[in-house]
Scaffold this motif. Structure first.
Motif, short mmCIF file in Angstrom:
data_model
loop_
_atom_site.label_atom_id
_atom_site.label_comp_id
_atom_site.label_asym_id
_atom_site.label_seq_id
_atom_site.Cartn_x
_atom_site.Cartn_y
_atom_site.Cartn_z
N PRO A 1 85.46 0.07 -1.30
CA PRO A 1 84.77 -1.19 -1.01
C PRO A 1 83.67 -1.04 0.04
O PRO A 1 82.64 -1.72 -0.03
N PHE A 2 83.84 -0.13 1.00
CA PHE A 2 82.83 0.09 2.03
C PHE A 2 81.55 0.67 1.43
O PHE A 2 80.45 0.15 1.68
N ILE A 3 81.68 1.71 0.63
CA ILE A 3 80.51 2.33 -0.01
C ILE A 3 79.85 1.33 -0.96
O ILE A 3 78.62 1.22 -1.00
N ALA A 4 80.65 0.60 -1.72
CA ALA A 4 80.10 -0.41 -2.62
C ALA A 4 79.37 -1.49 -1.82
O ALA A 4 78.32 -1.98 -2.24
N GLY A 5 79.88 -1.86 -0.66
CA GLY A 5 79.23 -2.85 0.20
C GLY A 5 77.87 -2.38 0.68
O GLY A 5 76.91 -3.15 0.70
N VAL A 6 77.77 -1.11 1.04
CA VAL A 6 76.49 -0.55 1.49
C VAL A 6 75.48 -0.57 0.33
O VAL A 6 74.32 -0.96 0.51
N LEU A 7 75.93 -0.19 -0.86
CA LEU A 7 75.03 -0.17 -2.02
C LEU A 7 74.58 -1.57 -2.41
O LEU A 7 73.40 -1.79 -2.72
N VAL A 8 75.50 -2.52 -2.39
CA VAL A 8 75.12 -3.90 -2.74
C VAL A 8 74.19 -4.48 -1.67
O VAL A 8 73.22 -5.16 -1.99
N ALA A 9 74.47 -4.19 -0.41
CA ALA A 9 73.59 -4.66 0.67
C ALA A 9 72.19 -4.05 0.53
O ALA A 9 71.19 -4.74 0.77
N ALA A 10 72.10 -2.78 0.13
CA ALA A 10 70.79 -2.16 -0.10
C ALA A 10 70.05 -2.89 -1.21
O ALA A 10 68.84 -3.16 -1.10
N GLY A 11 70.76 -3.24 -2.27
CA GLY A 11 70.14 -4.02 -3.35
C GLY A 11 69.69 -5.38 -2.88
O GLY A 11 68.61 -5.86 -3.27
N LEU A 12 70.48 -6.02 -2.03
CA LEU A 12 70.10 -7.32 -1.49
C LEU A 12 68.88 -7.21 -0.58
O LEU A 12 68.02 -8.10 -0.59
N ILE A 13 68.78 -6.14 0.18
CA ILE A 13 67.62 -5.94 1.04
C ILE A 13 66.36 -5.75 0.21
O ILE A 13 65.31 -6.33 0.50
N VAL A 14 66.46 -4.96 -0.85
CA VAL A 14 65.31 -4.78 -1.75
C VAL A 14 64.93 -6.10 -2.40
O VAL A 14 63.76 -6.47 -2.47
N GLY A 15 65.93 -6.85 -2.86
CA GLY A 15 65.67 -8.16 -3.47
C GLY A 15 65.06 -9.15 -2.49
O GLY A 15 64.15 -9.90 -2.83
N TYR A 16 65.55 -9.13 -1.25
CA TYR A 16 65.00 -10.02 -0.23
C TYR A 16 63.55 -9.67 0.05
O TYR A 16 62.70 -10.56 0.16
N GLY A 17 63.25 -8.39 0.13
CA GLY A 17 61.88 -7.96 0.36
C GLY A 17 60.96 -8.36 -0.80
O GLY A 17 59.81 -8.76 -0.58
N ALA A 18 61.48 -8.28 -2.02
CA ALA A 18 60.67 -8.66 -3.18
C ALA A 18 60.44 -10.18 -3.21
O ALA A 18 59.35 -10.64 -3.57
N MET A 19 61.44 -10.96 -2.82
CA MET A 19 61.30 -12.42 -2.85
C MET A 19 60.39 -12.93 -1.75
O MET A 19 59.67 -13.90 -1.95
N THR A 20 60.45 -12.31 -0.58
CA THR A 20 59.65 -12.80 0.53
C THR A 20 58.29 -12.15 0.59
O THR A 20 57.44 -12.57 1.38
N GLY A 21 58.06 -11.14 -0.22
CA GLY A 21 56.75 -10.48 -0.24
C GLY A 21 56.60 -9.45 0.85
O GLY A 21 55.51 -8.93 1.06
N ASN A 22 57.69 -9.13 1.55
CA ASN A 22 57.62 -8.09 2.58
C ASN A 22 57.59 -6.73 1.90
O ASN A 22 58.51 -6.36 1.18
N LYS A 23 56.55 -6.01 2.11
CA LYS A 23 56.44 -4.66 1.56
C LYS A 23 57.04 -3.67 2.53
O LYS A 23 57.06 -3.90 3.74
N GLN A 24 57.49 -2.57 2.00
CA GLN A 24 58.00 -1.52 2.86
C GLN A 24 56.83 -0.87 3.59
O GLN A 24 55.81 -0.57 3.01
N VAL A 25 57.02 -0.66 4.87
CA VAL A 25 56.00 -0.02 5.69
C VAL A 25 56.27 1.48 5.64
O VAL A 25 57.35 1.93 5.94
N ARG A 26 55.29 2.25 5.25
CA ARG A 26 55.50 3.70 5.13
C ARG A 26 54.89 4.43 6.28
O ARG A 26 53.99 4.15 6.89
#
Length: 89
Positions: free
Chosen positions: A64-89
């Motif tokens: 459940p811990f590893i799955a939580g990290v992976l789902v949270a990563a997906g949520l962060i990507v989704g949040y960035g896509a919804m709010t228009g925040n691009k990744q800063v490289r």
């Protein structure tokens, strides 16, 4: 009250690890990271247990811990896509 504090601590750890596995920098704040970490943990735990996971030996629950990290990563990507925040490289 203690449960809320542990949820915030776990959300910070899971959200932080999720941001670490994503390439580049994400333009989101610490509170959003914690909230997405908490949501990722809750969603992943629910899904893992619905799929039949049973921690019959006790101890730390890695799946459940590893799955939580992976789902949270997906949520962060989704949040960035919804709010228009691009990744800063």
């Amino acid at each position: 009250m203690i449960t809320i504090i542990w949820a915030i601590i776990a959300g910070a750890i899971i959200g932080g690890l999720a941001r670490l596995i994503l390439p580049g920098r994400q333009g989101i704040s610490l509170p959003v990271t914690i909230i997405l970490g908490i949501l990722g943990s809750l969603i992943a735990s629910w899904l893992v247990y619905k799929l039949g996971y049973d921690n019959e030996n006790g101890g730390f629950q890695f799946i459940p811990f590893i799955a939580g990290v992976l789902v949270a990563a997906g949520l962060i990507v989704g949040y960035g896509a919804m709010t228009g925040n691009k990744q800063v490289r």
